[in-house]
Write an enzyme that holds these catalytic residues in place. Sequence first.
Site, short mmCIF file in Angstrom:
data_model
loop_
_atom_site.label_atom_id
_atom_site.label_comp_id
_atom_site.label_asym_id
_atom_site.label_seq_id
_atom_site.Cartn_x
_atom_site.Cartn_y
_atom_site.Cartn_z
N GLU A 45 0.82 -1.20 0.00
CA GLU A 45 0.00 0.00 0.00
C GLU A 45 0.87 1.26 0.00
OE1 GLU A 45 -3.87 1.61 2.47
OE2 GLU A 45 -2.15 0.89 3.62
N LYS A 127 -8.79 3.30 -2.81
CA LYS A 127 -9.36 2.79 -1.56
C LYS A 127 -10.66 3.52 -1.27
CE LYS A 127 -7.82 1.84 3.20
NZ LYS A 127 -6.67 1.99 4.14
N CYS A 161 -5.26 -2.71 2.58
CA CYS A 161 -5.26 -2.63 4.04
C CYS A 161 -6.62 -3.01 4.62
CB CYS A 161 -4.81 -1.23 4.44
SG CYS A 161 -4.26 -1.07 6.15
#
Length: 338
Positions: A45, A127, A161
């Site tokens: 990430e 995200k 994540c």
Amino acid sequence: MSTQFKVAAVQAAPCFLDLDAGIDKAVRLIEEAAQSGAHLVAFSETWLPGYPNHIWLGPVAWQMQFVGRYFDNSIEAGSPQEARLAKAARDNGIQVSMGCSERDGGSLYIAQWHFDETGEVINRRRKLKPTHVERTVYGEGDGSDLNVVQTKIGRIGQLACWEHLQPLSKYAMYAQNEQIHVAAWPNLALYEGAAYALGHQVNNAASMIYAVEGSCFVLAPCALVTKEMQEMLCQGDAEKEALLPVGGGYTAIYAPDGSEIGDRIPHDQEGIVYADIDLHMIGYAKNAADPAGHYAKRDSTRLLINRKKQRPVINFDDASGWEEVTEIEPPQLADAAE
């Protein structure tokens, strides 16, 4: 399409706040993975230009010393830096999943870009909901970012994540017959010992459970914190150093039955985790439980997803944009009662 091939997950420290140096290092790692026979290599990430650990270490006024450099070293779509990544994928005939801080206008997003073996970007996602204090840095994605793409080596998806703790987002991915999933994590050293939920035990478990639930292979690349990064961010403050210890790399690869495949690297060392995978295993896993297929209880629960890209500005003279806003109808009560 062959069902058997090698994949790679990178465990390496980013070149924090230095985008061009990060591109140089990424190219070397892409070349190394390709030379080792991998068909896909995955980065962690926001590996470019590194995860902003500073947002967890002090008050906003103190953090501001990093804001400008972080913004300036975040990558833009269509930039020369992206072209270099595309060339590395093309020259080495390998697919690349790159985690990056994407700069778009005046905003940043936690992004994952998927380059195919020709260097074309075939998936560019964000995200959906940055986690906790990440929301002070990054904007949000939308339903169009829950996307699985067909490639020459299989159907590949990406999440970052704690999107792996969002049950509905995961279900949306499972429903697209995902075969290989890239679970991109930052370093897992932050708050070690002080916040168990942020540690490698929980987060590696989330990747493992994703593999079992989705009946897919999961590549879980993870970055690490070097002594140099710790010194830059903690500035000799012992309390900050305790919150951000050196290490935190817990890269792993999981099979559809949840078993870990590939050799682990010590959490404070750089390297690449490789695994030989066989997509034929997915059929055996889904035979037992396919949560978005035969194992779904559709008369009790169903997922409603809006896959339209959400734009902050729609021009009234843009017919396609206006249709985008108006074509989504609210669910009918009859449907809800089925």
